[in-house]
Design a protein around this motif. Structure first.
Motif, short mmCIF file in Angstrom:
data_model
loop_
_atom_site.label_atom_id
_atom_site.label_comp_id
_atom_site.label_asym_id
_atom_site.label_seq_id
_atom_site.Cartn_x
_atom_site.Cartn_y
_atom_site.Cartn_z
N LEU A 1 0.83 -1.21 0.00
CA LEU A 1 0.00 0.00 0.00
C LEU A 1 0.86 1.26 0.00
N LEU A 2 1.93 1.25 0.78
CA LEU A 2 2.85 2.40 0.79
C LEU A 2 3.43 2.63 -0.60
N GLN A 3 3.90 1.57 -1.22
CA GLN A 3 4.50 1.71 -2.54
C GLN A 3 3.47 2.17 -3.57
N GLU A 4 2.25 1.66 -3.47
CA GLU A 4 1.20 2.08 -4.39
C GLU A 4 0.84 3.55 -4.18
N LEU A 5 0.75 3.97 -2.93
CA LEU A 5 0.47 5.37 -2.61
C LEU A 5 1.55 6.27 -3.18
N LEU A 6 2.80 5.88 -3.01
CA LEU A 6 3.91 6.69 -3.55
C LEU A 6 3.87 6.73 -5.07
N ARG A 7 3.51 5.61 -5.68
CA ARG A 7 3.42 5.57 -7.14
C ARG A 7 2.38 6.59 -7.62
N VAL A 8 1.23 6.61 -6.98
CA VAL A 8 0.18 7.56 -7.36
C VAL A 8 0.63 8.99 -7.08
N MET A 9 1.29 9.19 -5.94
CA MET A 9 1.73 10.54 -5.58
C MET A 9 2.86 11.03 -6.48
N ARG A 10 3.54 10.12 -7.17
CA ARG A 10 4.64 10.51 -8.06
C ARG A 10 4.17 10.83 -9.47
N THR A 11 2.88 10.81 -9.69
CA THR A 11 2.34 11.09 -11.01
C THR A 11 2.82 12.44 -11.54
N ILE A 12 2.83 13.44 -10.69
CA ILE A 12 3.27 14.77 -11.14
C ILE A 12 4.71 14.72 -11.64
N ASP A 13 5.54 13.94 -10.98
CA ASP A 13 6.94 13.83 -11.40
C ASP A 13 7.05 13.01 -12.70
N ASP A 14 6.23 11.97 -12.80
CA ASP A 14 6.27 11.14 -13.99
C ASP A 14 5.80 11.89 -15.23
N ARG A 15 4.94 12.86 -15.04
CA ARG A 15 4.35 13.58 -16.17
C ARG A 15 4.93 14.97 -16.37
N ILE A 16 6.02 15.29 -15.70
CA ILE A 16 6.53 16.67 -15.75
C ILE A 16 6.93 17.10 -17.15
N VAL A 17 7.54 16.24 -17.92
CA VAL A 17 7.95 16.62 -19.27
C VAL A 17 6.71 16.92 -20.11
N HIS A 18 5.73 16.05 -20.04
CA HIS A 18 4.48 16.28 -20.76
C HIS A 18 3.81 17.58 -20.30
N GLU A 19 3.76 17.77 -19.00
CA GLU A 19 3.15 18.97 -18.42
C GLU A 19 3.84 20.24 -18.95
N LEU A 20 5.15 20.23 -18.93
CA LEU A 20 5.89 21.40 -19.41
C LEU A 20 5.72 21.60 -20.91
N ASN A 21 5.70 20.51 -21.66
CA ASN A 21 5.53 20.62 -23.11
C ASN A 21 4.16 21.18 -23.48
N THR A 22 3.15 20.87 -22.68
CA THR A 22 1.81 21.32 -23.02
C THR A 22 1.45 22.67 -22.40
N THR A 23 2.22 23.14 -21.43
CA THR A 23 1.84 24.39 -20.76
C THR A 23 2.82 25.54 -20.97
N GLU B 1 14.60 10.60 -3.74
CA GLU B 1 15.64 11.57 -4.06
C GLU B 1 15.93 11.61 -5.56
N VAL B 2 15.99 10.44 -6.18
CA VAL B 2 16.26 10.36 -7.62
C VAL B 2 15.10 10.98 -8.41
N VAL B 3 13.88 10.64 -8.03
CA VAL B 3 12.69 11.18 -8.70
C VAL B 3 12.67 12.70 -8.58
N ASN B 4 12.91 13.19 -7.38
CA ASN B 4 12.90 14.64 -7.16
C ASN B 4 13.98 15.35 -7.97
N ASP B 5 15.18 14.80 -7.96
CA ASP B 5 16.28 15.41 -8.71
C ASP B 5 15.96 15.50 -10.20
N ARG B 6 15.40 14.42 -10.73
CA ARG B 6 15.02 14.40 -12.14
C ARG B 6 13.98 15.47 -12.45
N SER B 7 12.98 15.57 -11.59
CA SER B 7 11.91 16.56 -11.81
C SER B 7 12.45 17.98 -11.75
#
Length: 138
Positions: A9-31, A114-120
């Motif tokens: 459940l913790l890992q699933e919660l983090l996966r959902v919460m990381r959506t913003i980081d996973d989609r940052i390139v798309h978000e920046l390209n569209t906005t 830390e890796v996810v944050n640095d990438r974002s």
């Protein structure tokens, strides 16, 4: 089994919460507008809002992970103390090892974070540095 489910459940919660980081390139390209569309979108405001969203997401995830680590560390400490009193209790040893494994997995999630944050932040800074200057805290 219950502890594995909680870790899942913790890992699933983090996966959902990381959506913003996973989609940052798309978000920046569209906005964030290209040079030809600069006048139609307020890139500074968009970057500021994205910055705040990233900060909130990173802070929330870090807090959740650190709380889980603290709770599990406490359980490990208690089990170690019990184990010292009853060194021949194999069930206690097995439980201690499971909790130690869970603690290591949670600590590794902190490294993943830390890796996810640095990438974002790298992507954010590449695209937003000319539109928005974050406060000094970042």
């Amino acid at each position: 089994m219950r502890k594995i489910f909680i870790l899942f459940l913790l890992q699933e919660l983090l996966r959902v919460m990381r959506t913003i980081d996973d989609r940052i390139v798309h978000e920046l390209n569209t906005t964030i507008p290209t040079a030809s569309f600069v006048g139609k979108i307020d890139a500074g405001q968009t970057c500021k809002e994205l910055y705040q969203s990233l900060m909130d997401a990173h802070t929330s995830r870090e807090r959740i992970i650190k709380n889980c680590i603290a709770q599990t560390s406490s359980v490990v400490k208690t089990l170690r103390e019990e184990r010292e009193k009853a060194q021949d209790d194999l069930a206690l040893l097995k439980q201690l090892r499971k909790e130690q494994t869970k603690l290591k997995l949670m600590q590794s999630e902190l490294n993943v974070e830390e890796v996810v944050n640095d990438r974002s932040w790298k992507v954010f800074n590449e695209r937003c540095r000319i539109h928005y200057k974050p406060p000094k805290s970042q």
